[in-house]
Design a protein around this motif. Structure first.
Motif, PDB file in Angstrom:
ATOM      1  N   ARG A  78       0.935  -1.777   0.261  1.00  0.00           N
ATOM      2  CA  ARG A  78       0.040  -0.679  -0.078  1.00  0.00           C
ATOM      3  C   ARG A  78       0.858   0.891   0.157  1.00  0.00           C
ATOM      4  N   ASP A  79       2.271   1.299   0.847  1.00  0.00           N
ATOM      5  CA  ASP A  79       2.330   2.447   0.783  1.00  0.00           C
ATOM      6  C   ASP A  79       3.336   2.867  -0.681  1.00  0.00           C
ATOM      7  N   ILE A  80       3.987   1.627  -1.311  1.00  0.00           N
ATOM      8  CA  ILE A  80       4.454   1.504  -2.553  1.00  0.00           C
ATOM      9  C   ILE A  80       3.629   2.328  -3.743  1.00  0.00           C
ATOM     10  N   MET A  81       1.860   1.587  -3.325  1.00  0.00           N
ATOM     11  CA  MET A  81       1.041   2.071  -4.497  1.00  0.00           C
ATOM     12  C   MET A  81       0.209   3.821  -3.973  1.00  0.00           C
ATOM     13  N   ARG A  82       0.943   4.489  -3.121  1.00  0.00           N
ATOM     14  CA  ARG A  82       0.285   5.417  -2.351  1.00  0.00           C
ATOM     15  C   ARG A  82       1.663   6.452  -3.017  1.00  0.00           C
ATOM     16  N   GLU A  83       2.549   5.918  -2.703  1.00  0.00           N
ATOM     17  CA  GLU A  83       3.789   6.834  -3.059  1.00  0.00           C
ATOM     18  C   GLU A  83       4.416   7.252  -5.276  1.00  0.00           C
ATOM     19  N   GLN A  84       3.677   5.873  -5.710  1.00  0.00           N
ATOM     20  CA  GLN A  84       3.864   5.705  -6.166  1.00  0.00           C
ATOM     21  C   GLN A  84       2.928   6.353  -7.255  1.00  0.00           C
ATOM     22  N   VAL A  85       1.596   6.548  -6.445  1.00  0.00           N
ATOM     23  CA  VAL A  85       0.297   7.262  -7.245  1.00  0.00           C
ATOM     24  C   VAL A  85       0.199   8.901  -6.960  1.00  0.00           C
ATOM     25  N   GLY A  86       1.361   9.085  -5.986  1.00  0.00           N
ATOM     26  CA  GLY A  86       1.412  10.899  -5.908  1.00  0.00           C
ATOM     27  C   GLY A  86       2.562  10.884  -7.091  1.00  0.00           C
ATOM     28  N   GLN A  87       3.292  10.380  -7.164  1.00  0.00           N
ATOM     29  CA  GLN A  87       4.657  10.570  -8.378  1.00  0.00           C
ATOM     30  C   GLN A  87       3.566  11.024  -9.614  1.00  0.00           C
ATOM     31  N   LEU A  88       2.861  10.078 -10.340  1.00  0.00           N
ATOM     32  CA  LEU A  88       1.609  10.583 -11.253  1.00  0.00           C
ATOM     33  C   LEU A  88       1.028  11.637 -11.225  1.00  0.00           C
ATOM     34  N   ARG A  89       0.418  11.223 -10.071  1.00  0.00           N
ATOM     35  CA  ARG A  89      -0.556  12.575  -9.923  1.00  0.00           C
ATOM     36  C   ARG A  89       0.693  14.176  -9.688  1.00  0.00           C
ATOM     37  N   SER A  90       1.624  14.206  -8.861  1.00  0.00           N
ATOM     38  CA  SER A  90       2.456  15.660  -9.589  1.00  0.00           C
ATOM     39  C   SER A  90       2.488  16.083 -10.828  1.00  0.00           C
ATOM     40  N   LEU A  91       2.970  14.322 -11.769  1.00  0.00           N
ATOM     41  CA  LEU A  91       3.939  14.395 -12.894  1.00  0.00           C
ATOM     42  C   LEU A  91       2.365  14.911 -13.889  1.00  0.00           C
ATOM     43  N   VAL A  92       1.420  14.474 -13.223  1.00  0.00           N
ATOM     44  CA  VAL A  92       0.140  15.125 -14.615  1.00  0.00           C
ATOM     45  C   VAL A  92       0.129  17.079 -14.097  1.00  0.00           C
TER      46      VAL A  92
END
Ligand code: ADP
Length: 273
Positions: free
Chosen positions: A74-88
């Motif tokens: 879950r931590d990995i998912m949160r971190e990755q989705v956070g990165q995707l969001r800041s990219l978008v």
């Protein structure tokens, strides 16, 4: 004879026009190539961010929700989705800035206060990479007119780059707000990879990345600094990059006009200006 002279002028002129058209065509071709390259980079970035999310999902499928493996997934998912969001978010911002749709909420601001908060927000992430963050704020405060959230975004972006382009574990990142004449300066200095002199002029360009760093797979899209430059310009400021070259670190300096009308007197009564 007059006719011949007129023909000569026309010939010179048409050579100049042809030369200009060649230059424009070369420029367009280069812009087109950068866009193509950008799409390839964007696709890679998106795909790279999704791989770990898919892995984490399959771990969740076969693990007890309370287990350490599930928590980690879950931590990995949160971190990755956070990165995707800041990219978008960066992509959305760039298109808003380019189409003139960014609305700024301009106010009189204590620049040290804005930068101090932005640095505090970034501190945990910077320290997690093993870097030290040093902050120097002015006293008395320096007043400027700007958009608090957009200035914080600029500082966050510069700090993110400083952390990203400094080898893990031995970084020293210094943020300083100071006065220079009638301007307030924010500088973000790191002791990382540095920027080769030939690339210094390019880093604020859209989709520009320094090859050397990309090959060491730092990720990114090459739009962060383009966004920084545009946001700073919209607030009447400028941003510049300095580096002593390979491995010697980089310094990014944002300069904004001071709005102070009456300089505070120094203890001995002399003007600060
Ligand atoms: P990105 O980081 O997504 O590649 P940016 O627009 O933020 O794009 O930066 C453009 C390029 O400038 C980067 O690819 C990197 O090579 C270089 N750069 C930016 N900040 C630094 C820094 N603090 N130290 C070294 N290089 C940097």
């Amino acid at each position: 004879r007059r006719r011949a002279a007129a023909d000569r002028v026309t010939a010179t002129e048409s050579a100049a026009v042809a030369e200009r058209m060649r230059a424009i065509a070369a420029h367009l071709q280069e812009a087109d190539q950068r866009k193509t390259q950008f799409l390839a980079t964007l696709s890679h970035e998106l795909r790279n961010a999704m791989g770990p999310v898919l892995n984490a999902l399959s771990i969740l499928d076969r693990s007890d929700p309370a287990s350490a493996a599930s928590r980690r997934a879950r931590d990995i998912m949160r971190e990755q989705v956070g990165q995707l969001r800041s990219l978008v978010d960066d992509l959305l911002d760039i298109s808003r800035v380019n189409s003139g749709k960014v609305r700024l909420d301009l106010q009189r601001l204590d620049l040290g206060d804005v930068v101090g908060h932005a640095a505090a927000a970034a501190q945990a992430g910077i320290e997690a990479l093993g870097h030290v963050l040093v902050l120097r704020l002015p006293d008395p405060p320096l007043w400027i007119v700007g958009d608090r959230a957009r200035l914080a975004q600029v500082v966050a972006n510069l700090l993110g780059n400083a952390a990203k382009y400094t080898p893990r574990g031995n970084g020293r990142i210094e943020v300083e707000v100071r006065r220079e004449g009638s301007r307030a300066l924010v500088s973000v200095r790191d002791n990382g990879l540095g920027i080769p002199a030939a690339d210094l002029g390019k880093v604020f360009g859209m989709f520009e990345q320094v090859e050397r760093h990309q090959s060491s797979s730092q990720g990114g899209l090459g739009i962060g600094l383009a966004l920084v430059a545009r946001l700073v310009a919209l607030q009447g400021g400028e941003v510049a990059a300095h580096s002593d070259g390979d491995g010697r670190g980089s310094t990014f300096t944002v300069s904004l006009p001071l709005v102070e009308n009456e300089p505070a007197p120094t203890p001995d009564g002399a003007s600060l200006r």
